[in-house]
Motif scaffolding. Structure first.
Motif, PDB file in Angstrom:
ATOM      1  N   ARG A  58       3.047  -8.582   0.407  1.00  0.00           N
ATOM      2  CA  ARG A  58       2.922  -7.653  -0.705  1.00  0.00           C
ATOM      3  C   ARG A  58       3.990  -6.580  -0.563  1.00  0.00           C
ATOM      4  O   ARG A  58       4.246  -6.089   0.536  1.00  0.00           O
ATOM      5  CB  ARG A  58       1.508  -7.062  -0.703  1.00  0.00           C
ATOM      6  CG  ARG A  58       0.427  -8.137  -0.934  1.00  0.00           C
ATOM      7  CD  ARG A  58      -0.949  -7.659  -0.546  1.00  0.00           C
ATOM      8  NE  ARG A  58      -0.947  -7.149   0.802  1.00  0.00           N
ATOM      9  CZ  ARG A  58      -1.768  -6.170   1.205  1.00  0.00           C
ATOM     10  NH1 ARG A  58      -2.642  -5.642   0.383  1.00  0.00           N
ATOM     11  NH2 ARG A  58      -1.710  -5.724   2.444  1.00  0.00           N
TER      12      ARG A  58
ATOM     13  N   HIS B 101      -5.918  -7.479  -8.802  1.00  0.00           N
ATOM     14  CA  HIS B 101      -5.667  -6.109  -8.356  1.00  0.00           C
ATOM     15  C   HIS B 101      -5.384  -5.176  -9.532  1.00  0.00           C
ATOM     16  O   HIS B 101      -4.874  -5.612 -10.581  1.00  0.00           O
ATOM     17  CB  HIS B 101      -4.463  -6.105  -7.423  1.00  0.00           C
ATOM     18  CG  HIS B 101      -4.509  -5.043  -6.387  1.00  0.00           C
ATOM     19  ND1 HIS B 101      -3.407  -4.718  -5.636  1.00  0.00           N
ATOM     20  CD2 HIS B 101      -5.502  -4.235  -5.964  1.00  0.00           C
ATOM     21  CE1 HIS B 101      -3.728  -3.751  -4.786  1.00  0.00           C
ATOM     22  NE2 HIS B 101      -4.994  -3.439  -4.968  1.00  0.00           N
TER      23      HIS B 101
ATOM     24  N   PHE C 163     -11.921   2.598   5.285  1.00  0.00           N
ATOM     25  CA  PHE C 163     -10.454   2.602   5.374  1.00  0.00           C
ATOM     26  C   PHE C 163      -9.839   3.279   4.156  1.00  0.00           C
ATOM     27  O   PHE C 163     -10.540   3.853   3.317  1.00  0.00           O
ATOM     28  CB  PHE C 163      -9.941   1.171   5.557  1.00  0.00           C
ATOM     29  CG  PHE C 163     -10.464   0.171   4.551  1.00  0.00           C
ATOM     30  CD1 PHE C 163     -11.602  -0.578   4.817  1.00  0.00           C
ATOM     31  CD2 PHE C 163      -9.821  -0.006   3.326  1.00  0.00           C
ATOM     32  CE1 PHE C 163     -12.092  -1.498   3.893  1.00  0.00           C
ATOM     33  CE2 PHE C 163     -10.298  -0.911   2.401  1.00  0.00           C
ATOM     34  CZ  PHE C 163     -11.443  -1.653   2.683  1.00  0.00           C
ATOM     35  N   ASP C 164      -8.502   3.274   4.105  1.00  0.00           N
ATOM     36  CA  ASP C 164      -7.737   3.918   3.026  1.00  0.00           C
ATOM     37  C   ASP C 164      -7.986   5.415   2.952  1.00  0.00           C
ATOM     38  O   ASP C 164      -8.270   5.968   1.881  1.00  0.00           O
ATOM     39  CB  ASP C 164      -8.040   3.270   1.661  1.00  0.00           C
ATOM     40  CG  ASP C 164      -7.477   1.878   1.559  1.00  0.00           C
ATOM     41  OD1 ASP C 164      -6.868   1.420   2.538  1.00  0.00           O
ATOM     42  OD2 ASP C 164      -7.642   1.219   0.535  1.00  0.00           O
TER      43      ASP C 164
ATOM     44  N   PHE D 152       0.117  -2.955   9.744  1.00  0.00           N
ATOM     45  CA  PHE D 152      -0.876  -3.854  10.360  1.00  0.00           C
ATOM     46  C   PHE D 152      -0.644  -4.018  11.859  1.00  0.00           C
ATOM     47  O   PHE D 152      -0.580  -3.003  12.564  1.00  0.00           O
ATOM     48  CB  PHE D 152      -0.906  -5.182   9.595  1.00  0.00           C
ATOM     49  CG  PHE D 152      -1.399  -4.977   8.194  1.00  0.00           C
ATOM     50  CD1 PHE D 152      -0.519  -4.612   7.189  1.00  0.00           C
ATOM     51  CD2 PHE D 152      -2.741  -5.066   7.903  1.00  0.00           C
ATOM     52  CE1 PHE D 152      -0.977  -4.375   5.894  1.00  0.00           C
ATOM     53  CE2 PHE D 152      -3.201  -4.835   6.617  1.00  0.00           C
ATOM     54  CZ  PHE D 152      -2.311  -4.485   5.614  1.00  0.00           C
TER      55      PHE D 152
ATOM     56  N   GLU E 242     -11.000   1.285  -3.599  1.00  0.00           N
ATOM     57  CA  GLU E 242     -10.341   1.689  -2.338  1.00  0.00           C
ATOM     58  C   GLU E 242      -9.070   2.454  -2.679  1.00  0.00           C
ATOM     59  O   GLU E 242      -8.845   2.803  -3.841  1.00  0.00           O
ATOM     60  CB  GLU E 242     -10.008   0.434  -1.525  1.00  0.00           C
ATOM     61  CG  GLU E 242      -9.198  -0.601  -2.316  1.00  0.00           C
ATOM     62  CD  GLU E 242      -9.098  -1.968  -1.654  1.00  0.00           C
ATOM     63  OE1 GLU E 242      -9.655  -2.174  -0.569  1.00  0.00           O
ATOM     64  OE2 GLU E 242      -8.425  -2.845  -2.221  1.00  0.00           O
ATOM     65  N   GLY E 243      -8.280   2.769  -1.672  1.00  0.00           N
ATOM     66  CA  GLY E 243      -6.979   3.387  -1.890  1.00  0.00           C
ATOM     67  C   GLY E 243      -6.992   4.675  -2.674  1.00  0.00           C
ATOM     68  O   GLY E 243      -6.194   4.872  -3.579  1.00  0.00           O
TER      69      GLY E 243
ATOM     70  N   ASP F 228       0.819  -1.219   0.000  1.00  0.00           N
ATOM     71  CA  ASP F 228       0.000   0.000   0.000  1.00  0.00           C
ATOM     72  C   ASP F 228       0.851   1.265   0.000  1.00  0.00           C
ATOM     73  O   ASP F 228       0.697   2.145   0.841  1.00  0.00           O
ATOM     74  CB  ASP F 228      -0.943   0.025   1.219  1.00  0.00           C
ATOM     75  CG  ASP F 228      -1.744  -1.248   1.346  1.00  0.00           C
ATOM     76  OD1 ASP F 228      -1.905  -1.745   2.487  1.00  0.00           O
ATOM     77  OD2 ASP F 228      -2.182  -1.761   0.313  1.00  0.00           O
TER      78      ASP F 228
ATOM     79  N   LEU G  62       1.711  -1.439  -5.234  1.00  0.00           N
ATOM     80  CA  LEU G  62       1.814  -2.715  -4.552  1.00  0.00           C
ATOM     81  C   LEU G  62       2.016  -3.813  -5.583  1.00  0.00           C
ATOM     82  O   LEU G  62       1.468  -3.747  -6.699  1.00  0.00           O
ATOM     83  CB  LEU G  62       0.519  -2.932  -3.781  1.00  0.00           C
ATOM     84  CG  LEU G  62       0.286  -4.201  -2.998  1.00  0.00           C
ATOM     85  CD1 LEU G  62      -0.676  -3.916  -1.866  1.00  0.00           C
ATOM     86  CD2 LEU G  62      -0.253  -5.320  -3.856  1.00  0.00           C
TER      87      LEU G  62
HETATM   88  C1  6LW Z   1      -5.684  -1.785   1.897  1.00  0.00           C
HETATM   89  C2  6LW Z   1      -6.362  -1.744   0.591  1.00  0.00           C
HETATM   90  C3  6LW Z   1      -5.635  -2.854  -0.055  1.00  0.00           C
HETATM   91  O1  6LW Z   1      -6.266  -1.009   2.876  1.00  0.00           O
HETATM   92  O2  6LW Z   1      -5.476  -3.834   0.884  1.00  0.00           O
HETATM   93  O3  6LW Z   1      -4.224  -3.502  -1.709  1.00  0.00           O
HETATM   94  C4  6LW Z   1      -5.796  -3.264   2.154  1.00  0.00           C
HETATM   95  N1  6LW Z   1      -5.196  -2.778  -1.230  1.00  0.00           N
HETATM   96  O4  6LW Z   1      -6.227  -0.556  -0.139  1.00  0.00           O
HETATM   97  C5  6LW Z   1      -4.833  -3.753   3.187  1.00  0.00           C
HETATM   98  O5  6LW Z   1      -3.516  -3.663   2.648  1.00  0.00           O
END
Ligand code: 6LW
Length: 558
Positions: free
Chosen positions: A279, A211, A127-128, A32, A187-188, A15, A265
């Motif tokens: 990752r 991904h 999240f993110d 984490f 996300e992200g 990430d 990633l």
């Molecule tokens: C992160 C999300 C993701 O919050 O995995 O690879 C989750 N993307 O964006 C945890 O790494």
């Protein structure tokens, strides 16, 4: 040598949030349940990277006790404006089932090395999170929104809300600006401004082999956003031959020369689809085409290339990008090599080195000492390897498929609930542990215990008897998909302990639901009787072995 060999951040470094300030490049990555929270690597030539800061190093910033495996710090976002570094991060408190508890925080510092502030809680809607500093001085928090409701897409899109620096909190409404594409798992998010456009970069497809990175743009902050004609701009999907798999979750930085790089990633399977290193982070050079769309520099095929005459926009999604781990010419930045990471630690320093991490709790003298016995790391046995609270364990990332780790320990257990030794650890469900303990009638013994997808086992037919006292050397030799353990006393040659042990279960893939960290190699002590029996470690050495199985040739990066 001014070339980039991917991954630039090997081992569990997912990430990536890349940032340039002046001549300095930084990449923040997720950590984490591991302490300290967030790793920030630094470079000046995009080739050589070193850990420059690990900003969340105290419970007032990050209290991970009780966090689930693969909970904790997901996807940090590092940004800079007006002389201030902003670090946004999530501390995921629950991640399985319908709900996710994802408090998002902001910490600041005037220097990336710190000191970093105690955080302020911003929101918990998903999240993110990421902070965008607009040209007019206003700041905006983005994050994905988690929609737990029946029948809904739980990845509910990207929401934006203003952050007021003077009030140090969010103000105004939260607005959904992007629902995502058919790739899903949106996300992200990261926002960039260029040429009068707001560019929204998101991760999609989910953080496994589907991904991807999606780019959309709008003349207006709140949209509507139009998606890149050849989206996704990055993916490894459909290209199993690419050495970098799971490419996605990207962020961007522009060099002083006006070149653009994408940090993303990736993952390198050890065998099959099992990623034991977790990752990692890679860099790709990009360019803006004449229509103002970002593309990967033209590679061997795929998403970064121009569409052929008559080719359908968007393609099948299966044409992987040019996601090379080969050489991407870095710009003419001055070579800026650093000393290599320390491979050996004789525990002569008053603090642990940057290669070391602890589980859910920071180092403290109630369980860890570097001065009670000078020249030794003293670990006082605490809770079991199943504990999500207080484990007496320090570990470093496994960053190569072929490596060895070695230590010497003085430990005299009095009963079977006292253990200490050398461990390959993924999480509380999966580890392989070469440990010394005490058995009734046998005294001090050495054996291998393993938990594989939560199932405990003892791998030797008979434990190996040890002298009642004296130092014991322990070694793990990792060969991509297996580990072989050895032991000796300081005066003798290495002796094997049992047979090679499969380690593919120490991988992101060997769990349901998916998990997100990577294999660590470390030292630990348990005393389930609660008397905190101490184990003294004289040194720890981690050696990476070159060979066909570990294509990251670190030496070429110097
Ligand atoms: C992160 C999300 C993701 O919050 O995995 O690879 C989750 N993307 O964006 C945890 O790494």
């Amino acid at each position: 040598m001014n070339t980039i060999i991917n991954p630039v951040l090997r081992g569990f470094n997912p990430d990536p949030s890349i940032l340039r300030v002046g001549e300095d490049y930084y990449i923040a990555t997720s950590t984490f349940e591991w302490y300290p929270g967030v790793q920030i690597h630094h470079s000046r030539d995009l080739v050589h990277w070193r850990v420059a800061a690990r900003p969340l190093d105290r419970p007032s910033q990050l209290d991970l006790i009780g966090n689930p495996d693969s909970g904790g710090v997901w996807a940090p976002a590092l940004s800079y404006a007006d002389g201030v570094f902003y670090l946004i991060y999530t501390d995921v408190k629950s991640r399985t089932g319908a709900f996710k508890d994802t408090p998002n925080y902001l910490a600041t510092a005037s220097s990336v090395e710190g000191p970093w502030s105690d955080p302020v809680h911003l929101n918990s809607s998903g999240f993110d999170p990421s902070l965008f500093h607009d040209e007019d001085g206003r700041k905006w928090l983005l994050n994905m929104i988690w929609d737990f409701r029946k029948g809904r897409n739980p990845f509910g899109g990207i929401v934006i809300q203003e952050y007021s620096a003077p009030k140090n909190r969010l103000v105004g409404p939260a607005v959904r600006i992007f629902a995502g594409t058919e790739l899903g798992y949106t996300e992200g998010p990261h926002l960039y401004k260029r040429g009068g456009y707001y560019y929204l970069l998101t991760a999609e497809g989910g953080t496994k082999y589907e991904h991807a990175a999606t780019l959309a743009r709008s003349k207006f902050l709140f949209g509507p956003y139009e998606v890149h004609p050849d989206n996704p701009i990055l993916t490894s999907l459909g290209r199993p031959e690419l050495p970098l798999q799971k490419a996605g979750h990207a962020s961007l930085a522009e060099t002083p020369a006006g070149e653009w790089y994408m940090a993303h990633l990736c993952a390198r399977p050890a065998a099959g689809r099992f990623c034991t290193l977790g990752r990692e982070t890679a860099l790709q050079r990009c360019r803006w085409d004449e229509d103002g769309w970002l593309r990967l520099e033209r590679g061997d095929a795929g998403q970064g290339r121009e569409r052929e005459e008559g080719e359908e926009a968007g393609g099948s999604g299966a044409s992987g990008p040019a996601v090379p781990r080969e050489l991407v010419r870095a710009p003419d930045l001055p070579a800026y090599p650093f000393d290599p990471d320390p491979q050996r630690d004789d525990f002569d320093e008053p603090r642990l080195g940057v290669q070391w991490n602890t589980l859910r709790i920071p180092p403290s003298t109630d369980w860890l000492s570097l001065d009670e016995r000078p020249g030794y790391l003293r670990l006082k046995g605490m809770e079991s390897l199943s504990s999500k609270h207080r484990q007496s364990l320090i570990a470093r990332r496994q960053q190569a498929f072929r490596c060895e780790a070695e230590t010497e320990v003085e430990f005299e257990p009095a009963h079977f609930q006292q253990m200490a030794g050398l461990i390959l650890y993924y999480d509380t469900e999966d580890y392989v542990y070469l440990r010394i303990t005490h058995l009734e009638g046998a005294g001090r013994v050495l054996g291998i215990i393993r938990t594989k997808r939560g199932e405990y086992d003892e791998l030797l037919e008979a434990e190996i008897p040890l002298p009642d006292t004296g130092p014991i050397r322990l070694k793990a030799a990792v060969e991509r998909v297996s580990v072989r353990f050895f032991y000796t006393d300081p005066e003798s040659d290495w002796k094997p302990v049992g047979q090679p042990v499969d380690i593919l279960h120490l991988s992101d893939e060997c769990a349901v639901p998916l998990r997100f960290t990577g294999t660590f190699i470390g030292l630990c002590a348990q005393d389930l009787d609660g008397t905190r029996k101490a184990a003294d470690f004289d040194y720890f050495e981690y050696r990476e072995l070159q060979g066909e199985t570990d294509e990251s040739s670190r030496s070429a990066m110097r």
